[in-house]
Enzyme design. Structure first.
Site, PDB file in Angstrom:
ATOM      1  CG  HIS A  88      73.915  42.167 128.221  1.00 15.56           C
ATOM      2  ND1 HIS A  88      73.628  43.299 129.105  1.00 15.56           N
ATOM      3  CD2 HIS A  88      73.309  41.135 128.692  1.00 15.56           C
ATOM      4  CE1 HIS A  88      72.842  42.932 129.920  1.00 15.56           C
ATOM      5  NE2 HIS A  88      72.572  41.506 129.787  1.00 15.56           N
TER       6      HIS A  88
ATOM      7  CD  GLN B  48      62.146  47.838 124.216  1.00 14.71           C
ATOM      8  OE1 GLN B  48      61.614  48.775 124.422  1.00 14.71           O
ATOM      9  NE2 GLN B  48      62.121  47.448 122.771  1.00 14.71           N
TER      10      GLN B  48
ATOM     11  CE1 TYR C 233      65.196  48.773 125.770  1.00 12.76           C
ATOM     12  CE2 TYR C 233      66.289  46.698 126.169  1.00 12.76           C
ATOM     13  CZ  TYR C 233      65.901  47.752 125.605  1.00 12.76           C
ATOM     14  OH  TYR C 233      66.053  47.512 123.910  1.00 12.76           O
TER      15      TYR C 233
ATOM     16  CG  HIS D 228      68.907  40.455 127.135  1.00 10.36           C
ATOM     17  ND1 HIS D 228      68.272  39.380 128.038  1.00 10.36           N
ATOM     18  CD2 HIS D 228      69.905  40.847 127.623  1.00 10.36           C
ATOM     19  CE1 HIS D 228      69.106  39.311 129.031  1.00 10.36           C
ATOM     20  NE2 HIS D 228      69.940  40.255 128.917  1.00 10.36           N
TER      21      HIS D 228
END
Length: 157
Positions: free
Chosen positions: A62, A128, A124, A60
């Site tokens: 950030h 996801q 999250y 992911h």
């Protein structure tokens, strides 16, 4: 001070944004992570969005960004994810994308105006990836036959 000002406004709009690549794109994302970072930085500069801090994690991204009030967070994220996806596929067309569409990012994103809420962010990301795997199984489009390795011919309408 940390506030920015225009003619009649003073603003301080900082957002912590987290979004993830699709489940099937994570291997590719690991290979081109540095270029994805450059693409995201370039797109932020085009919209006058200041990147305060950004980290590209294995699964992911950030970003702590300062978005001007003339631009909504949802409009900015639609622009960032849509344009970056197109740019990634254009720049790395030599990679073999076996599964259908030109979508690179998972659906949705996480935004927090206050700061880093670690537990919510982990939840999250986990949700996801699970949602993306389920959606991928329901709408499996393959352009290469996994058994023969040959291209699948599409039916003309």
């Amino acid at each position: 001070m940390d506030n920015k000002s225009l003619a009649h406004t003073t603003w301080n709009c900082k957002y912590h944004i987290v979004f993830a690549p699709k489940y099937r794109r994570q291997i590719i994302y690991g290979q081109i992570k540095a270029d994805v970072g450059r693409i995201l930085r370039q797109l932020c500069e085009r919209k006058d969005v200041e990147i305060i801090e950004a980290t590209a994690c294995p699964d992911h991204i950030h970003m702590l960004v300062s978005i001007p009030p003339k631009l909504s967070v949802s409009a900015f994220m639609g622009y960032l994810k849509g344009k970056s996806s197109l740019m990634i596929f254009d720049r790395h067309a030599n990679l073999k994308y076996k599964y259908g569409n030109r979508q690179f990012w998972c659906r949705g994103y996480y935004v927090d105006t206050v700061g880093r809420n670690k537990k919510k962010i982990q939840e999250y990301i986990k949700n996801q990836l699970q949602e993306d795997i389920l959606q991928d199984q329901m709408t499996m489009k393959e352009f290469i036959d996994p058994f023969t390795g040959e291209e699948i011919k599409r039916k003309k309408k």
